[in-house]
Scaffold this motif. Sequence first.
Motif, PDB file in Angstrom:
ATOM      1  N   VAL A 255      76.147  67.901  18.197  1.00 22.89           N
ATOM      2  CA  VAL A 255      75.758  66.779  17.885  1.00 22.89           C
ATOM      3  C   VAL A 255      74.325  66.181  18.164  1.00 22.89           C
ATOM      4  N   GLY A 256      73.055  67.077  18.073  1.00 20.63           N
ATOM      5  CA  GLY A 256      72.025  66.014  17.680  1.00 20.63           C
ATOM      6  C   GLY A 256      71.786  65.443  18.986  1.00 20.63           C
ATOM      7  N   ARG A 257      71.979  65.839  19.567  1.00 14.52           N
ATOM      8  CA  ARG A 257      71.454  64.818  21.044  1.00 14.52           C
ATOM      9  C   ARG A 257      71.926  65.362  22.615  1.00 14.52           C
ATOM     10  N   PRO A 258      71.027  64.761  23.984  1.00 15.19           N
ATOM     11  CA  PRO A 258      71.731  65.058  24.957  1.00 15.19           C
ATOM     12  C   PRO A 258      72.959  64.867  25.073  1.00 15.19           C
ATOM     13  N   VAL A 259      73.278  66.090  25.922  1.00 21.90           N
ATOM     14  CA  VAL A 259      74.904  66.809  26.681  1.00 21.90           C
ATOM     15  C   VAL A 259      74.822  67.258  28.280  1.00 21.90           C
ATOM     16  N   LYS A 260      75.312  66.281  28.254  1.00 25.10           N
ATOM     17  CA  LYS A 260      75.645  67.240  29.799  1.00 25.10           C
ATOM     18  C   LYS A 260      77.230  67.063  30.036  1.00 25.10           C
ATOM     19  N   LEU A 261      77.347  68.940  30.455  1.00 25.69           N
ATOM     20  CA  LEU A 261      78.751  69.084  30.519  1.00 25.69           C
ATOM     21  C   LEU A 261      78.652  69.462  32.259  1.00 25.69           C
ATOM     22  N   VAL A 262      79.499  68.839  33.147  1.00 25.01           N
ATOM     23  CA  VAL A 262      79.924  68.810  34.843  1.00 25.01           C
ATOM     24  C   VAL A 262      81.642  69.179  34.388  1.00 25.01           C
ATOM     25  N   VAL A 263      81.094  71.679  35.252  1.00 26.13           N
ATOM     26  CA  VAL A 263      82.912  71.772  35.472  1.00 26.13           C
ATOM     27  C   VAL A 263      83.513  70.765  36.190  1.00 26.13           C
ATOM     28  N   THR A 264      85.288  70.700  35.879  1.00 26.78           N
ATOM     29  CA  THR A 264      85.399  69.896  36.646  1.00 26.78           C
ATOM     30  C   THR A 264      85.873  70.903  37.984  1.00 26.78           C
ATOM     31  N   ARG A 265      86.642  70.535  38.738  1.00 25.67           N
ATOM     32  CA  ARG A 265      87.100  70.720  40.121  1.00 25.67           C
ATOM     33  C   ARG A 265      87.606  72.400  39.883  1.00 25.67           C
ATOM     34  N   PRO A 266      89.068  71.036  38.625  1.00 26.44           N
ATOM     35  CA  PRO A 266      89.802  72.657  39.012  1.00 26.44           C
ATOM     36  C   PRO A 266      89.467  73.778  37.550  1.00 26.44           C
ATOM     37  N   GLN A 267      88.236  73.903  36.567  1.00 23.87           N
ATOM     38  CA  GLN A 267      87.803  74.393  36.029  1.00 23.87           C
ATOM     39  C   GLN A 267      86.932  75.583  36.248  1.00 23.87           C
ATOM     40  N   MET A 268      86.582  75.318  37.929  1.00 28.23           N
ATOM     41  CA  MET A 268      85.881  75.804  38.619  1.00 28.23           C
ATOM     42  C   MET A 268      86.671  77.072  39.246  1.00 28.23           C
ATOM     43  N   PHE A 269      87.570  77.432  38.918  1.00 29.50           N
ATOM     44  CA  PHE A 269      88.801  78.725  38.987  1.00 29.50           C
ATOM     45  C   PHE A 269      88.154  79.784  37.883  1.00 29.50           C
ATOM     46  N   THR A 270      88.109  79.030  37.140  1.00 34.32           N
ATOM     47  CA  THR A 270      88.305  79.787  35.608  1.00 34.32           C
ATOM     48  C   THR A 270      86.848  79.932  35.061  1.00 34.32           C
ATOM     49  N   SER A 271      85.718  79.330  35.511  1.00 35.55           N
ATOM     50  CA  SER A 271      84.564  79.072  34.709  1.00 35.55           C
ATOM     51  C   SER A 271      83.308  79.791  35.290  1.00 35.55           C
ATOM     52  N   ASN A 272      83.634  81.042  36.063  1.00 31.45           N
ATOM     53  CA  ASN A 272      82.581  80.792  36.786  1.00 31.45           C
ATOM     54  C   ASN A 272      82.907  82.318  38.090  1.00 31.45           C
ATOM     55  N   GLY A 273      83.475  83.176  37.946  1.00 33.65           N
ATOM     56  CA  GLY A 273      83.560  84.183  38.214  1.00 33.65           C
ATOM     57  C   GLY A 273      84.196  83.899  39.722  1.00 33.65           C
ATOM     58  N   TYR A 274      84.366  85.288  40.671  1.00 31.94           N
ATOM     59  CA  TYR A 274      85.438  85.396  41.654  1.00 31.94           C
ATOM     60  C   TYR A 274      85.446  86.282  42.601  1.00 31.94           C
ATOM     61  N   ARG A 275      85.877  85.986  43.587  1.00 25.78           N
ATOM     62  CA  ARG A 275      85.507  87.539  44.532  1.00 25.78           C
ATOM     63  C   ARG A 275      87.138  88.465  44.313  1.00 25.78           C
ATOM     64  N   PRO A 276      86.804  89.523  43.297  1.00 24.28           N
ATOM     65  CA  PRO A 276      88.392  90.146  42.774  1.00 24.28           C
ATOM     66  C   PRO A 276      88.583  90.662  44.187  1.00 24.28           C
ATOM     67  N   LYS A 277      89.967  89.949  43.475  1.00 24.94           N
ATOM     68  CA  LYS A 277      91.028  90.992  44.473  1.00 24.94           C
ATOM     69  C   LYS A 277      90.751  92.880  44.554  1.00 24.94           C
ATOM     70  N   THR A 278      90.996  93.284  46.165  1.00 22.82           N
ATOM     71  CA  THR A 278      91.046  95.000  45.966  1.00 22.82           C
ATOM     72  C   THR A 278      92.166  94.991  46.604  1.00 22.82           C
ATOM     73  N   ILE A 279      91.949  96.626  47.001  1.00 19.07           N
ATOM     74  CA  ILE A 279      93.581  97.052  46.971  1.00 19.07           C
ATOM     75  C   ILE A 279      92.698  98.896  47.276  1.00 19.07           C
ATOM     76  N   GLN A 280      91.821  99.238  48.835  1.00 14.57           N
ATOM     77  CA  GLN A 280      91.232  99.803  49.965  1.00 14.57           C
ATOM     78  C   GLN A 280      92.283 101.190  50.378  1.00 14.57           C
ATOM     79  N   LYS A 281      92.442 102.418  50.021  1.00 11.60           N
ATOM     80  CA  LYS A 281      92.925 103.529  50.430  1.00 11.60           C
ATOM     81  C   LYS A 281      91.685 104.001  51.395  1.00 11.60           C
ATOM     82  N   ILE A 282      92.220 104.020  52.634  1.00 17.15           N
ATOM     83  CA  ILE A 282      90.762 104.718  53.535  1.00 17.15           C
ATOM     84  C   ILE A 282      92.040 105.927  54.583  1.00 17.15           C
ATOM     85  N   ARG A 283      90.940 107.034  54.671  1.00 17.58           N
ATOM     86  CA  ARG A 283      91.331 107.498  55.886  1.00 17.58           C
ATOM     87  C   ARG A 283      90.855 108.187  56.157  1.00 17.58           C
ATOM     88  N   LEU A 284      90.904 108.867  57.642  1.00 17.97           N
ATOM     89  CA  LEU A 284      89.670 109.135  58.735  1.00 17.97           C
ATOM     90  C   LEU A 284      90.587 110.064  59.134  1.00 17.97           C
TER      91      LEU A 284
END
Lengths: 731, 325
Positions: A255-284
């Motif tokens: 657009v040839g002008r300064p632009v501000k982009l603020v990610v909305t709160r709902p979009q914060m869940f789809t825009s910048n990663g997350y801790r992935p679900k894990t399934i961990q099998k352990i034996r001792l």
Amino acid sequence: MYIGQGIVRQDGRLKVTGGARYAAEFDVPGCLHAVLVQSTIPAGAITGYDTAQAERMPGVVAIITHQNAGALNQHKAAQQTVTHPFLQDGRIVYNGQHVAVAVADTFERAEAAASAVRVRYAPSEAVTVMDESALSRAYKPKQFQNGEKSPDVSRGDEDAAFAGAPVRVEATYETPVEHHNPMEPHATIAMWRGDTVAVWTSTQGISGVQETLASAFGLPKESVTVVCPYVGGGFGCKGNTWPPATIAALAARHVGRPVKLVVTRPQMFTSNGYRPKTIQKIRLGAGRDGRLLSIRHDGFSQMSDPMLGEFSEPVGVVTQMAYSCRNVAVTHRVVPVNQGLPTYMRAPGESSGMFALESAMDEMAHALRMDPLAFRLANYAERDEQKDKPFASKGLRECYSRAADRFGWRQRNPTPGSMRDGRILVGWGMATSTYPTNRRPCHARIVVRSDGTVLVQSGVQDLGTGTYTIMAQCAADRLGVDIARVSAQLGDSRFPQGPVSGGSATAASVLPAIEAAADALLARLAALAALDPHFAQVPPADIRLDGFDLTAPGRRVPVLQVMARAGLHTVDAEGSSAPGDAYKAHSCHSFGAQFAEIRIDPDFGTIRVSRIVSCFEVGRLLNARTGRSQLLGGIVFGIGMALQEETLVDRATGRIVNSNIADYHVPVNADVPDIEVMTVDAPDLATGALGAKGAGELPMVGVAPAIANAVFHATGRRVRKLPIRVEDVLA
Amino acid sequence: MQEFSRLVPTTTQAAARAGAVPQASFIAGGTDLMQLWKNNVQAASLVVDLDRLDLRRISLDGPTLRIGALATMAEVAEHPDVKRRVPAASEALLAAASPQIRNMGTAGGNLLQRTRCGYFRDPGFACNKREPGSGCPAIAGENRELAILGGSGSCIATQPSDFPVPLVAADARVELHGADGQTRTVELEQLYRLPGDTPHIETVLRPGEVITAILVPDAPANRRATYVKVRDRQSYAYALASVAAGIELQGGVVRDVRLAAGGVGTRPWRLDASEATLRGQRLSPALIEQAAARATDGAQPHAKNAFKVTLLRNTVRRALQAVTA
């Protein structure tokens, strides 16, 4: 010495009075507002857009889609590489993927236009959730820990040792998708001037932003200026340069002008990663004497379509060094599903991995009829048996005994369900914490100005942890000047380059660079003084800084006078540092012992944490006040992980159901009990000149397993899945 | 968020007339409505701001406690007459939201807070309540927090507010002022409609009708009452299950009892069968147990909220224990 004292935060007053300016708050004249449009299907292809209605709305300047965005170069980044989505093509691989951006004169108008953009899709089949049935899709990560380590590691013969072990424990543990949810969302203002771009952005790594934007737009690094003086929480989700920052710059160019982009709160869940679900099998496997004979830890970590990049939660790295054991096998696999790209979240790997390992250790202690702490002491690792290196320092024994004494662990009745307070079930649990001491190359500059102030600068970030303050403390100490003269500056790519603030590495990286810069500055001042008639015949090496005077035997001249005589308004010097041989020769970790008391109302299943006692060994504690805050904050984060945090995903659509912070829970004040934090204050000189080890992530590592173990102790029920909810313990 | 014009009437009649226009929306505290607008769940082209109406007073009108609809949640919670006449309502308000929200949210507005169902609150999902006929993915999806009582094949969304639960138990009524200038009162329980196959129609309010007051009758069982709320964290969370219990005992016999539940129903749920079990009977732990068991008559649990059956029974038991202790 200022280091170690509880010096008040340099930025504290600005923050509580609203004077600290965060990325979205910079006033850039003529700035437009951009709002992202995100997909509503989990997989498929975009077949077209209906943008006419949105384009006609009041104040709308542009609707940018992959059809008119213009090409970007392939991204290269300092941290995790994120290759999509940048509005470069029409492929959809997760629900909530960026598909367009609306630009208008106000935020509200941009938002209204964004919601009026219609996207047509040809959907395809999707797998949206990683569960046992999805594990057949697992594969070995290609870039495990940024390609620095192997996903599969072993020593001895785990199979045979387990088969022959007199006592065996085998279980599967699960941790959920979690989102960082910092108070400050991702926000970027981008402003182009010819072929240079300046961005104000919220990030844990300005160097990474600079590198990423330079690469995306084909610019030399010097043409990209990145400013981020304050970060309103990151917890890992601002470690990478995520697409919204690049899209803001793309939109500003469009657009040839300064632009501000603020990610909305709902979009914060789809825009910048997350801790992935894990399934961990352990034996001792263990002997009846309580010695571990074998450990196996197989970790599966949810991943996106590999088109987006790669991240694997390194759950089993800690398993390799946590205890003494001859036969250990650890594997890591990723399982691609139609979700966004996961990333680092506070104590990535250690927190999720230790939930599993420390729960399994508790199960084994119970099977052996051993006290959980005694079982850990019986398997204490005196050295890193996987790396076959000594620990640079390990004060864990002292942590165990001090925290256990303070907690009153000796009074624990080992029988589950035996400790009651009226109808309330009381549970006591404990776990070990550890986190690697990371250190990265870093540069710093110190400037003395003619008004008598000293500036210390480095291109690092302060995530709210106190970096400004410890930088000033360190410079004041090394120069021997009053800290009232010293202020720190950071978060600007025009300062000497610093590393990403992640992996609890900032303090250990920047302080040695400041010390080097201080030494260089002292040399420069001495050289300058040597030219001064007062110091005639005095070799520079004999000239010292004392207070704010330059001195030699029998002579004393104020610094400012020397500078004035030389016609200088400022004198500055730079220094740098990097992990040295001592660091490489050791296994470098911080350690801790964490004890939790919980109370369960059996009618309601509500679990309340009533007490947490922790003792940590973090090398030298740099600032008693901000260090303690870090440790407390990490423990609160751990309470959230144990009992509250969980991102809910709709299986049919792969869309996140609780994408707001009313329904995605983190602890509130009422959930936070008495927390007692102690430290074993012992400088670790192998890890850096001041002997500081990281403190940001360590304190949360043992909290979730300590609470889970306390739940078992209170109820006799072993909950192997986080978060632990009322339905898991409801009678 | 859609652009809108805003009107600030100074009389209830003017407000009701303006509010009857299609695409008009009343706003009071705005604590819920602003979220719904921002997330494009709802939109209005005309916003009728009730701020200037004289509806904030809390007063006694003989046996009736009259709570002005625009009194804030905080004001109602702390009002001495509310604490004396209907203490469970004060407790419910103090267990709701946060101090900041209670300073903004109003008594009338809180009755109309919309469901927290995540499918309703995200226009990226189908939802019969938001878009009639689009379907309900929640029933087979993430239904942990949704209703086990009063649901239909179209919708199992819970009414999330705490405040109406003790009010329903107390036989409260709401006073309504219509666009035609007429006022009427409606039993609070009957203000809410069950979802049936029209979950988008949540109340019996007519276009333009303004809630002007909540009217609470005086009764011994309203004065001896409590509110028990179970939630995932200790503050600032919606109820997984909650129970308002009020009782009048005479010589160990239950003369009057009022029970209602929150967090489990598609509206504040009066527990008639439990009340009937208790009324006229000599109170005993066994009787309380029987009453608790009847609380879930007709319950239809779903894959992730079956625990609410046990939880509701236990909460009823605990509320009765507390109020009879």
